[in-house]
Design a protein around this motif. Structure first.
Motif, PDB file in Angstrom:
ATOM      1  N   LYS A   1      29.938 -64.955 -28.093  1.00 28.30           N
ATOM      2  CA  LYS A   1      30.461 -64.508 -29.380  1.00 28.30           C
ATOM      3  C   LYS A   1      31.372 -63.299 -29.249  1.00 28.30           C
ATOM      4  N   GLN A   2      31.002 -62.344 -28.402  1.00 32.79           N
ATOM      5  CA  GLN A   2      31.812 -61.136 -28.262  1.00 32.79           C
ATOM      6  C   GLN A   2      33.207 -61.467 -27.750  1.00 32.79           C
ATOM      7  N   GLN A   3      33.294 -62.431 -26.837  1.00 38.72           N
ATOM      8  CA  GLN A   3      34.605 -62.834 -26.327  1.00 38.72           C
ATOM      9  C   GLN A   3      35.458 -63.460 -27.438  1.00 38.72           C
ATOM     10  N   GLY A   4      34.812 -64.222 -28.322  1.00 37.79           N
ATOM     11  CA  GLY A   4      35.531 -64.802 -29.458  1.00 37.79           C
ATOM     12  C   GLY A   4      36.023 -63.744 -30.419  1.00 37.79           C
ATOM     13  N   ILE A   5      35.196 -62.727 -30.642  1.00 33.85           N
ATOM     14  CA  ILE A   5      35.578 -61.612 -31.517  1.00 33.85           C
ATOM     15  C   ILE A   5      36.773 -60.863 -30.939  1.00 33.85           C
ATOM     16  N   VAL A   6      36.715 -60.570 -29.645  1.00 34.24           N
ATOM     17  CA  VAL A   6      37.801 -59.829 -28.991  1.00 34.24           C
ATOM     18  C   VAL A   6      39.108 -60.618 -29.056  1.00 34.24           C
ATOM     19  N   ALA A   7      39.036 -61.910 -28.765  1.00 31.71           N
ATOM     20  CA  ALA A   7      40.247 -62.743 -28.813  1.00 31.71           C
ATOM     21  C   ALA A   7      40.846 -62.750 -30.216  1.00 31.71           C
ATOM     22  N   ALA A   8      39.988 -62.879 -31.226  1.00 34.84           N
ATOM     23  CA  ALA A   8      40.477 -62.903 -32.606  1.00 34.84           C
ATOM     24  C   ALA A   8      41.099 -61.566 -32.996  1.00 34.84           C
ATOM     25  N   ARG A   9      40.471 -60.473 -32.605  1.00 35.06           N
ATOM     26  CA  ARG A   9      41.021 -59.147 -32.919  1.00 35.06           C
ATOM     27  C   ARG A   9      42.398 -58.964 -32.284  1.00 35.06           C
ATOM     28  N   ASN A  10      42.536 -59.429 -31.043  1.00 39.09           N
ATOM     29  CA  ASN A  10      43.821 -59.305 -30.354  1.00 39.09           C
ATOM     30  C   ASN A  10      44.891 -60.172 -31.023  1.00 39.09           C
ATOM     31  N   ALA A  11      44.494 -61.369 -31.445  1.00 34.81           N
ATOM     32  CA  ALA A  11      45.440 -62.248 -32.142  1.00 34.81           C
ATOM     33  C   ALA A  11      45.893 -61.619 -33.460  1.00 34.81           C
ATOM     34  N   ILE A  12      44.957 -61.045 -34.188  1.00 36.81           N
ATOM     35  CA  ILE A  12      45.270 -60.387 -35.469  1.00 36.81           C
ATOM     36  C   ILE A  12      46.219 -59.214 -35.240  1.00 36.81           C
ATOM     37  N   TYR A  13      45.941 -58.444 -34.213  1.00 31.96           N
ATOM     38  CA  TYR A  13      46.787 -57.294 -33.871  1.00 31.96           C
ATOM     39  C   TYR A  13      48.222 -57.737 -33.592  1.00 31.96           C
ATOM     40  N   ARG A  14      48.367 -58.797 -32.763  1.00 30.10           N
ATOM     41  CA  ARG A  14      49.699 -59.294 -32.430  1.00 30.10           C
ATOM     42  C   ARG A  14      50.414 -59.818 -33.684  1.00 30.10           C
ATOM     43  N   ALA A  15      49.689 -60.550 -34.501  1.00 31.71           N
ATOM     44  CA  ALA A  15      50.292 -61.106 -35.722  1.00 31.71           C
ATOM     45  C   ALA A  15      50.767 -59.994 -36.658  1.00 31.71           C
ATOM     46  N   LYS A  16      49.947 -58.955 -36.812  1.00 30.48           N
ATOM     47  CA  LYS A  16      50.326 -57.830 -37.675  1.00 30.48           C
ATOM     48  C   LYS A  16      51.586 -57.152 -37.152  1.00 30.48           C
TER      49      LYS A  16
ATOM     50  N   ALA B   1      29.643 -72.700 -28.719  1.00 31.80           N
ATOM     51  CA  ALA B   1      29.608 -72.510 -30.165  1.00 31.80           C
ATOM     52  C   ALA B   1      29.742 -71.044 -30.538  1.00 31.80           C
ATOM     53  N   ASN B   2      29.159 -70.171 -29.751  1.00 31.27           N
ATOM     54  CA  ASN B   2      29.191 -68.746 -30.087  1.00 31.27           C
ATOM     55  C   ASN B   2      30.609 -68.192 -30.095  1.00 31.27           C
ATOM     56  N   TRP B   3      31.431 -68.625 -29.147  1.00 29.45           N
ATOM     57  CA  TRP B   3      32.821 -68.167 -29.112  1.00 29.45           C
ATOM     58  C   TRP B   3      33.549 -68.621 -30.377  1.00 29.45           C
ATOM     59  N   LEU B   4      33.352 -69.876 -30.742  1.00 30.72           N
ATOM     60  CA  LEU B   4      34.013 -70.419 -31.932  1.00 30.72           C
ATOM     61  C   LEU B   4      33.567 -69.686 -33.193  1.00 30.72           C
TER      62      LEU B   4
ATOM     63  N   TRP C   1      35.249 -66.225 -33.304  1.00 32.83           N
ATOM     64  CA  TRP C   1      36.655 -66.328 -33.722  1.00 32.83           C
ATOM     65  C   TRP C   1      36.764 -66.484 -35.246  1.00 32.83           C
ATOM     66  N   VAL C   2      35.984 -67.391 -35.802  1.00 32.63           N
ATOM     67  CA  VAL C   2      36.062 -67.660 -37.240  1.00 32.63           C
ATOM     68  C   VAL C   2      35.590 -66.467 -38.056  1.00 32.63           C
ATOM     69  N   GLU C   3      34.474 -65.880 -37.697  1.00 34.94           N
ATOM     70  CA  GLU C   3      33.954 -64.753 -38.475  1.00 34.94           C
ATOM     71  C   GLU C   3      34.943 -63.586 -38.497  1.00 34.94           C
ATOM     72  N   THR C   4      35.573 -63.323 -37.355  1.00 36.42           N
ATOM     73  CA  THR C   4      36.528 -62.214 -37.283  1.00 36.42           C
ATOM     74  C   THR C   4      37.781 -62.521 -38.085  1.00 36.42           C
TER      75      THR C   4
END
Length: 216
Positions: free
Chosen positions: A74-89, A111-114, A117-120
């Motif tokens: 899950k933590q890896q999914g959160i980190v990936a999502a945060r980085n994607a959001i940062y780049r998009a912004k 499942a935890n990674w997915l 990503w969604v929660e973030t």
């Protein structure tokens, strides 16, 4: 079934030369899938100049994030999502746009990674999406486990399927919209039906109008 929109995706920068190649061989794309980050050997990152060029030609942008290899935990999914959001912004991509995690068929994913990503994404101003292969690899199993565990994954995820491969085609000769779906509840609104064009370095994609409305 809502109307379909035809587009392409590319690891290369969409410039005048590449757009001319696509237009001359296949037609004018409604949208263009592009990567948010430069990943050596995989993709050139989207730039503001490229965004302006595509928009000046009436082409919407379908953002993809691929600067990760670890899709377990899950933590890896959160980190990936945060980085994607940062780049998009940083690129000025508007709120409400779907950001697609690029999950290749050879990735191990759980499942935890997915869920991470969604929660973030859900707590941000963007929408969560997954580019995936529901046939090869273990995305299908991981996604259905995530759906069983998380109402957010079930209700918020937008999927972009890489199967089946019917071959690259022009805008006027698209196949019927029949993307392969996971073996559980899934909102599949995009289909990469043609891969690795011999004419231009692009893949061809169909998108439901509902997804097209959520592109930048």
């Amino acid at each position: 079934m809502s109307p379909l929109n035809w587009g392409v995706d590319s690891a290369a920068i969409a410039d005048e030369e590449l757009l001319s190649c696509v237009k001359n061989n296949y037609g004018m794309p409604d949208f263009w899938g592009r990567y948010l980050s430069t990943v050596p050997g995989a993709s050139e990152g989207l730039t503001t100049n490229e965004i302006n060029f595509l928009k000046s030609n009436g082409i919407k942008i379908m953002p993809i994030y691929n600067n990760f290899r670890n899709t377990v935990g899950k933590q890896q999914g959160i980190v990936a999502a945060r980085n994607a959001i940062y780049r998009a912004k940083r690129l000025g991509i508007k709120d409400g746009t779907v950001l697609f995690a690029n999950i290749e068929r050879f990735f191990e994913v759980d499942a935890n990674w997915l869920i991470g990503w969604v929660e973030t994404m859900f707590s941000s101003t963007y929408r969560p999406g997954y580019y995936h292969d529901p046939v090869q690899g273990n995305f299908n199993e991981a996604y259905c486990q995530a759906v069983a565990q998380s109402e957010l994954v079930k209700n918020q995820s937008i999927l972009w399927s890489a199967e089946p491969q019917t071959g690259v085609s022009s805008k006027t000769k698209i196949p019927r919209f029949r993307p392969q779906k996971p073996d559980c509840y899934a909102t599949v609104w995009a289909w990469q039906y043609g891969r690795n064009s011999t004419e231009c370095p692009i893949d061809t994609v169909l998108a439901d109008q509902k997804l097209y409305n959520l592109m930048y």
